[in-house]
Scaffold this motif. Structure first.
Motif, PDB file in Angstrom:
ATOM      1  N   LEU A 102      24.034  -5.849  15.805  1.00 51.54           N
ATOM      2  CA  LEU A 102      24.883  -7.015  15.564  1.00 51.54           C
ATOM      3  C   LEU A 102      25.003  -7.346  14.080  1.00 51.54           C
ATOM      4  CD1 LEU A 102      23.741  -9.322  18.520  1.00 51.54           C
ATOM      5  CD2 LEU A 102      25.611  -7.668  18.433  1.00 51.54           C
ATOM      6  N   HIS A 103      24.723  -6.398  13.225  1.00 51.59           N
ATOM      7  CA  HIS A 103      24.879  -6.612  11.786  1.00 51.59           C
ATOM      8  C   HIS A 103      26.349  -6.865  11.455  1.00 51.59           C
ATOM      9  CE1 HIS A 103      24.819  -5.754   7.455  1.00 51.59           C
ATOM     10  NE2 HIS A 103      23.524  -6.009   7.505  1.00 51.59           N
ATOM     11  N   PRO A 104      26.643  -7.733  10.484  1.00 57.64           N
ATOM     12  CA  PRO A 104      28.045  -8.026  10.140  1.00 57.64           C
ATOM     13  C   PRO A 104      28.869  -6.788   9.793  1.00 57.64           C
ATOM     14  CG  PRO A 104      26.591  -9.631   9.105  1.00 57.64           C
ATOM     15  CD  PRO A 104      25.702  -8.604   9.739  1.00 57.64           C
ATOM     16  N   LYS A 105      28.244  -5.745   9.242  1.00 57.26           N
ATOM     17  CA  LYS A 105      29.005  -4.545   8.891  1.00 57.26           C
ATOM     18  C   LYS A 105      29.538  -3.824  10.117  1.00 57.26           C
ATOM     19  CE  LYS A 105      26.746  -3.453   4.487  1.00 57.26           C
ATOM     20  NZ  LYS A 105      25.976  -2.428   3.730  1.00 57.26           N
ATOM     21  N   GLY A 106      28.974  -4.110  11.281  1.00 55.25           N
ATOM     22  CA  GLY A 106      29.439  -3.468  12.498  1.00 55.25           C
ATOM     23  C   GLY A 106      30.513  -4.241  13.230  1.00 55.25           C
ATOM     24  N   GLU A 107      30.949  -5.357  12.662  1.00 60.13           N
ATOM     25  CA  GLU A 107      31.943  -6.199  13.327  1.00 60.13           C
ATOM     26  C   GLU A 107      33.318  -5.999  12.694  1.00 60.13           C
ATOM     27  OE1 GLU A 107      30.674 -10.212  13.201  1.00 60.13           O
ATOM     28  OE2 GLU A 107      28.920  -9.898  14.476  1.00 60.13           O
ATOM     29  N   ALA A 115       9.690  -3.224  28.237  1.00 60.20           N
ATOM     30  CA  ALA A 115       9.202  -4.310  29.080  1.00 60.20           C
ATOM     31  C   ALA A 115      10.387  -5.100  29.621  1.00 60.20           C
ATOM     32  CB  ALA A 115       8.266  -5.221  28.284  1.00 60.20           C
ATOM     33  N   GLU A 116      10.250  -5.612  30.819  1.00 63.55           N
ATOM     34  CA  GLU A 116      11.388  -6.210  31.516  1.00 63.55           C
ATOM     35  C   GLU A 116      12.011  -7.370  30.746  1.00 63.55           C
ATOM     36  OE1 GLU A 116      12.517  -8.024  35.924  1.00 63.55           O
ATOM     37  OE2 GLU A 116      10.469  -7.425  35.455  1.00 63.55           O
ATOM     38  N   PHE A 117      11.204  -8.237  30.132  1.00 60.84           N
ATOM     39  CA  PHE A 117      11.771  -9.399  29.458  1.00 60.84           C
ATOM     40  C   PHE A 117      12.587  -9.005  28.237  1.00 60.84           C
ATOM     41  CE2 PHE A 117       8.077  -8.926  26.715  1.00 60.84           C
ATOM     42  CZ  PHE A 117       8.480  -9.434  25.486  1.00 60.84           C
ATOM     43  N   ASP A 118      12.374  -7.807  27.717  1.00 60.22           N
ATOM     44  CA  ASP A 118      13.121  -7.317  26.556  1.00 60.22           C
ATOM     45  C   ASP A 118      14.270  -6.415  26.969  1.00 60.22           C
ATOM     46  OD1 ASP A 118      13.149  -6.928  23.522  1.00 60.22           O
ATOM     47  OD2 ASP A 118      12.987  -4.858  24.206  1.00 60.22           O
ATOM     48  N   ARG A 119      14.082  -5.695  28.057  1.00 56.03           N
ATOM     49  CA  ARG A 119      15.017  -4.646  28.450  1.00 56.03           C
ATOM     50  C   ARG A 119      16.400  -5.168  28.792  1.00 56.03           C
ATOM     51  NH1 ARG A 119      13.386  -3.318  33.889  1.00 56.03           N
ATOM     52  NH2 ARG A 119      11.527  -2.440  32.918  1.00 56.03           N
ATOM     53  N   ASN A 120      16.471  -6.215  29.593  1.00 57.75           N
ATOM     54  CA  ASN A 120      17.759  -6.639  30.136  1.00 57.75           C
ATOM     55  C   ASN A 120      18.738  -7.067  29.049  1.00 57.75           C
ATOM     56  OD1 ASN A 120      16.755  -6.149  32.697  1.00 57.75           O
ATOM     57  ND2 ASN A 120      16.078  -8.246  33.011  1.00 57.75           N
ATOM     58  N   ASP A 121      18.292  -7.923  28.139  1.00 56.40           N
ATOM     59  CA  ASP A 121      19.184  -8.367  27.059  1.00 56.40           C
ATOM     60  C   ASP A 121      19.534  -7.215  26.128  1.00 56.40           C
ATOM     61  OD1 ASP A 121      19.364 -10.935  27.978  1.00 56.40           O
ATOM     62  OD2 ASP A 121      17.808 -11.744  26.659  1.00 56.40           O
ATOM     63  N   ALA A 122      18.555  -6.356  25.838  1.00 49.65           N
ATOM     64  CA  ALA A 122      18.814  -5.233  24.943  1.00 49.65           C
ATOM     65  C   ALA A 122      19.857  -4.295  25.533  1.00 49.65           C
ATOM     66  CB  ALA A 122      17.507  -4.483  24.667  1.00 49.65           C
ATOM     67  N   GLN A 123      19.691  -3.957  26.802  1.00 47.79           N
ATOM     68  CA  GLN A 123      20.631  -3.054  27.447  1.00 47.79           C
ATOM     69  C   GLN A 123      22.033  -3.657  27.494  1.00 47.79           C
ATOM     70  OE1 GLN A 123      19.628  -2.173  31.502  1.00 47.79           O
ATOM     71  NE2 GLN A 123      20.894  -0.348  31.584  1.00 47.79           N
ATOM     72  N   ARG A 124      22.112  -4.933  27.857  1.00 51.37           N
ATOM     73  CA  ARG A 124      23.411  -5.593  27.952  1.00 51.37           C
ATOM     74  C   ARG A 124      24.094  -5.658  26.585  1.00 51.37           C
ATOM     75  NH1 ARG A 124      21.648 -10.067  29.675  1.00 51.37           N
ATOM     76  NH2 ARG A 124      21.605  -9.430  31.866  1.00 51.37           N
ATOM     77  N   THR A 125      23.337  -5.992  25.547  1.00 50.70           N
ATOM     78  CA  THR A 125      23.920  -6.103  24.209  1.00 50.70           C
ATOM     79  C   THR A 125      24.434  -4.761  23.712  1.00 50.70           C
ATOM     80  OG1 THR A 125      22.468  -7.959  23.662  1.00 50.70           O
ATOM     81  CG2 THR A 125      23.464  -6.774  21.826  1.00 50.70           C
ATOM     82  N   LEU A 126      23.646  -3.703  23.878  1.00 51.73           N
ATOM     83  CA  LEU A 126      24.084  -2.396  23.393  1.00 51.73           C
ATOM     84  C   LEU A 126      25.286  -1.876  24.158  1.00 51.73           C
ATOM     85  CD1 LEU A 126      21.367  -2.493  21.819  1.00 51.73           C
ATOM     86  CD2 LEU A 126      21.252  -0.016  22.179  1.00 51.73           C
ATOM     87  N   HIS A 127      25.314  -2.109  25.467  1.00 52.01           N
ATOM     88  CA  HIS A 127      26.464  -1.657  26.235  1.00 52.01           C
ATOM     89  C   HIS A 127      27.731  -2.395  25.833  1.00 52.01           C
ATOM     90  CE1 HIS A 127      23.933   0.090  29.793  1.00 52.01           C
ATOM     91  NE2 HIS A 127      23.948   0.875  28.733  1.00 52.01           N
ATOM     92  N   ARG A 128      27.606  -3.633  25.411  1.00 52.32           N
ATOM     93  CA  ARG A 128      28.793  -4.408  25.049  1.00 52.32           C
ATOM     94  C   ARG A 128      29.250  -4.148  23.616  1.00 52.32           C
ATOM     95  NH1 ARG A 128      27.711 -10.466  27.642  1.00 52.32           N
ATOM     96  NH2 ARG A 128      27.907  -9.842  29.822  1.00 52.32           N
ATOM     97  N   HIS A 129      28.340  -3.732  22.756  1.00 55.24           N
ATOM     98  CA  HIS A 129      28.682  -3.628  21.333  1.00 55.24           C
ATOM     99  C   HIS A 129      28.613  -2.214  20.790  1.00 55.24           C
ATOM    100  CE1 HIS A 129      28.865  -7.998  20.537  1.00 55.24           C
ATOM    101  NE2 HIS A 129      27.976  -8.069  21.500  1.00 55.24           N
ATOM    102  N   ARG A 130      28.423  -1.211  21.631  1.00 53.04           N
ATOM    103  CA  ARG A 130      28.399   0.177  21.182  1.00 53.04           C
ATOM    104  C   ARG A 130      29.337   1.016  22.049  1.00 53.04           C
ATOM    105  NH1 ARG A 130      26.483   0.236  16.116  1.00 53.04           N
ATOM    106  NH2 ARG A 130      27.423  -1.828  16.288  1.00 53.04           N
ATOM    107  N   ASP A 131      29.988   1.991  21.417  1.00 54.27           N
ATOM    108  CA  ASP A 131      30.814   2.950  22.145  1.00 54.27           C
ATOM    109  C   ASP A 131      29.989   4.124  22.640  1.00 54.27           C
ATOM    110  OD1 ASP A 131      33.333   1.595  21.426  1.00 54.27           O
ATOM    111  OD2 ASP A 131      32.861   2.280  19.402  1.00 54.27           O
ATOM    112  N   LEU A 132      28.960   4.470  21.871  1.00 53.92           N
ATOM    113  CA  LEU A 132      28.171   5.659  22.164  1.00 53.92           C
ATOM    114  C   LEU A 132      26.705   5.368  21.863  1.00 53.92           C
ATOM    115  CD1 LEU A 132      28.078   8.738  22.845  1.00 53.92           C
ATOM    116  CD2 LEU A 132      28.474   9.157  20.405  1.00 53.92           C
ATOM    117  N   ILE A 133      25.820   5.698  22.802  1.00 49.75           N
ATOM    118  CA  ILE A 133      24.380   5.572  22.630  1.00 49.75           C
ATOM    119  C   ILE A 133      23.780   6.954  22.790  1.00 49.75           C
ATOM    120  CG2 ILE A 133      22.239   4.541  23.489  1.00 49.75           C
ATOM    121  CD1 ILE A 133      23.928   2.245  24.623  1.00 49.75           C
TER     122      ILE A 133
END
Length: 451
Positions: free
Chosen positions: A208-213, A231-249
């Motif tokens: 989510l760095h400004p250079k990526g927007e 860990a579950e408390f970290d995984r869900n938000d991380a996965q959702r954020t990357l899927h929404r803001h990346r074209d390729l992982i």
């Protein structure tokens, strides 16, 4: 800079899991020398000269300096062959690295670092993660395990690396890429991979760095571990954020090549996940790597699969549906960073959610190809949940879950009279395995055993 035409695709050489080690050098050396020779010949014969070389972790076996010396020698031998003219080699900063769990020197993990890890897992909050990373002393204590890796990375780039994660904006062939290099191993201390963290702080500094927007043609993320390692408390938000803001992982770790596509309600959020396989990890694993091409017009990602088979590196024609060893995935036109739409305020218990992108009626449909080998069993929300059957109260079985009709599936939940469009299962969409076309929910699974 590359001399290829401006409209050429961006080519990536994606490698992972070398496990360089003085102990296994006797066995690995013939395979890795053959790998370097094959990459050079493949690039020349098939015009696959890379613009970027990406290694998604486990360059070393135990995070030791002598192991990185072996890795550097291998890279230096390969590097002149990655361009048409060896006299003008690829710039050194075209090598993009992220660490894996074997890039950790386990002997450098002090009791205080282990205690900090346990405290973070017990707290189960991102505030606790951020507080510890803000402390210079705690941060140095935790990152000490990456000492040899950071030294190698900094020496290669001729620039000191203070953090094991990074972000860069790169311009190639008149296209802008934003690459987020993530460290999923900053708490790794063994082969137990179910208790790791990325942390919102790291994601905010990279993905989510400004250079990526805005204005980016391609947004890429690199990490070593699959989602099930977090860990579950970290995984869900991380996965959702990357899927929404990346074209390729791009990732590694599981030692087997794999390819997924995320198909959400809003097509602009489409995301591809690709695992390279391992370059070397002994005889039990199928050594492999891949070339990735990013085409602009039309916008698509092309994969070339390669594998080690019976003593030779060769085109991998064993991937389902890829008899030529290639697979293409078309993507919608780039729309820059897509921000989440605000959730509607519920004035009543039952209300249609029309705020999801591209879902003005509160519904979304995904068409699937016909099954190649009979019906595909699809769970409702979890891997073990059955598809609901018709009953007297629900003669057509539409009360909840995933409903199939004529090769098409829809998510609906709640009472028949007023389906609940607020269910979060709508937002991640479906996870489609490419190229077979089989589908499964985009939830993390523990079925795969990490190596």
């Amino acid at each position: 800079m590359t001399t290829t035409p401006a409209d050429s695709p961006i080519r990536i050489l994606h490698l992972s899991d070398f496990h360089f080690s003085t102990r296994s050098q006797w066995d690995a050396d013939p395979i890795l020398r053959a790998l370097a020779g094959f990459i050079a010949a493949d690039a020349a014969e098939n015009a696959l000269y890379p613009d970027l070389v990406i290694i998604t972790g486990d360059l070393a076996q135990s995070g030791k300096r002598n192991e990185y010396a072996l890795a550097r020698q291998w890279l230096e031998d390969l590097w002149p062959h990655l361009t048409r003219d060896p006299a003008t080699p690829l710039p050194s900063d075209r090598l993009l690295l992220v660490p894996g769990n074997h890039d950790v020197d386990w002997n450098l993990i002090e009791p205080g670092a282990r205690d900090a890890h346990q405290a973070l897992l017990a707290a189960k909050t991102q505030d606790a993660v951020t507080d510890r990373l803000k402390s210079k002393d705690t941060r140095e204590l935790l990152f000490k395990r990456h000492a040899a890796y950071l030294r190698f990375h900094g020496d290669w780039l001729k620039q000191r690396q203070s953090l094991p994660w990074w972000q860069r904006r790169i311009r190639l062939h008149n296209q802008d890429l934003h690459v987020a290099g993530l460290d999923s191993a900053w708490l790794a201390g063994g082969d137990d991979d179910s208790r790791l963290l990325l942390g919102t702080s790291q994601i905010n500094q990279t993905v989510l760095h400004p250079k990526g927007e805005g204005g980016c043609d391609w947004r890429i993320a690199l990490l070593h571990h699959p989602w099930a390692s977090l860990a579950e408390f970290d995984r869900n938000d991380a996965q959702r954020t990357l899927h929404r803001h990346r074209d390729l992982i791009l990732r590694g770790h599981l030692h087997e090549p794999d390819l997924f596509r995320i198909v959400p309600a809003d097509p602009r959020r489409s995301c591809i996940e690709a695992a390279a396989g391992c370059c070397y990890s002994g005889k039990p694993y199928p050594n492999a790597f891949q070339w990735v091409e990013l085409h602009r017009d039309p916008r698509r990602v092309l994969f070339h699969f390669r594998c080690w088979n019976q003593g030779d590196w060769q085109v991998d024609r064993n991937q389902p549906g890829c008899p030529e060893g290639t697979h293409t995935i078309d993507l919608p036109a780039a729309a820059g960073a897509v921000r989440s739409s605000p959730h509607p305020t519920r004035k009543a218990d039952r209300q249609v959610d029309t705020h999801l992108p591209e879902c003005p009626e509160g519904t979304h449909t995904v068409d699937l190809p016909a099954p190649a080998d009979g019906p595909v069993q699809m769970p409702a929300r979890h891997d073990t949940a059955p598809v609901p059957k018709p009953s007297a109260a629900s003669p057509d079985g539409i009360n909840s879950g995933l409903h199939m009709h004529r090769g098409r599936c829809r998510f609906r939940d709640g009472p028949r009279q007023d389906p609940d469009r607020h269910h979060p299962g709508l937002q991640p969409g479906l996870l489609l395995r490419a190229p077979t076309g089989r589908s499964r929910p985009a939830y993390p699974t523990r079925r795969q055993r990490p190596r």
